[in-house]
Design a protein around this motif. Sequence first.
Motif: not given
Length: 422
Positions: A417-422
């Motif tokens: 989820n953090l990677n997608q947000t970035r």
Amino acid sequence: MSGISPKTIITYQDVVISNAVAKVFPKVNHHYSMWHIEKKVPEYLNRVYHEHGEFKDQFYKCIHQSTTVEEFDSDWEAMIDKYGLQDNQWLNKIFSIREKWIPAYVRHNFCAGMSTTQRSKNMNKYFKDFLNSSTSLSQFVTQYKKALDARYNKEREKTFKTRNSKPLLRTLYPMEEEASKVYTRKMFRIFQDELVGSQLFITEKVKFSIEVSTYKVREIYKEKPIYYVNFHVTSKEANCSCHMFEFSGILCRHVLCVFIKKKVYCLPSQYVLHRWSINAKKEKVKEVTIVGFQEGSNNASDTSLFNSIMVHSIELSEKGSQPEKHHDIALQSLQNGIAKLDLLDIEESNKKFVDSTSEDMPKLYDVNIALHDPPLIATKGRLRALRMKSGLEMVRKGSSTCNYCMKNGHTKPKCSNLNQTR
């Protein structure tokens, strides 16, 4: 050793070992390891050792620089009185056994220059490069042979270097060049150091007669220590109060200083020990005494007979391995001996021997002998499964919680989820 007992034995300071040596070797010179006694000084003399900085030097000089028994006893008494150590039990104990470790007492006996058990420790260290506590029995045989081969190869290299090269001479005395042709390279360096060091000493004749003259030898610009050398005019023999030759088998610089003064430029043969010479291994092999062996009897064991033949065969090999002519004679002698043995009725003699001893000895062919490694013993300490673990180790793999999405099974750097947000 063909029944020959050692001249000197050096061991730890131990009552049990002392009793054993006195029982097994009653005529041997038993010395205690000086290093093991000296290293106990800080332990048993802790107060005086740390409060008086000069005590260490005075203790060392008392032991190592006292050349005579009277001088040591005087220096020891002065040291005891200076520091008030009359009631120290350990000092009284080591003083009571001073005949076994103090140089002024033991240097009259030949020790090849050794005063500690360090050589034994060096051999232990050497074999540790090839063996360890986990070496199996089968590996031990192979590794032990490698260790011996490496030792022999090193010895051959030094022998080759001694015989095929010339050392660097440091003086113009004919004695030095003569010694370089007689001694092994290592012993020559020791002799050379003594010869060069003799140039720092001066001599003074204090007593003389028709046969013997006594010289006082001391270092230039120093009044002490003083050494006394007795020189025999006719036989060219000399002895020094330091007893270095008696202790190590090499002439000291004090005797060499007197030799140079008296124009003795050739090294007397009686001062070259055969064990330190190049030809030390060419000594004639002494007859081996076989216990219980008489001609015409079968009391000697096969091992004793084998050892007797082996000793003489080594001597034959050494003498026959130099020129080609010697080699041919030695080989012809061996071939003739083998031919004569083949003519004997060996089978009949073996049969008589077996029949006479079969009642007392077990049949070896009925016994199955298998060589195995010794059983492994568990190491000391807590078992690995019972070892106490910390809190971090107790956390199971995969139970991590992500600080971003608050889900279990992964951490923040790997959060999708953090990677997608970035």
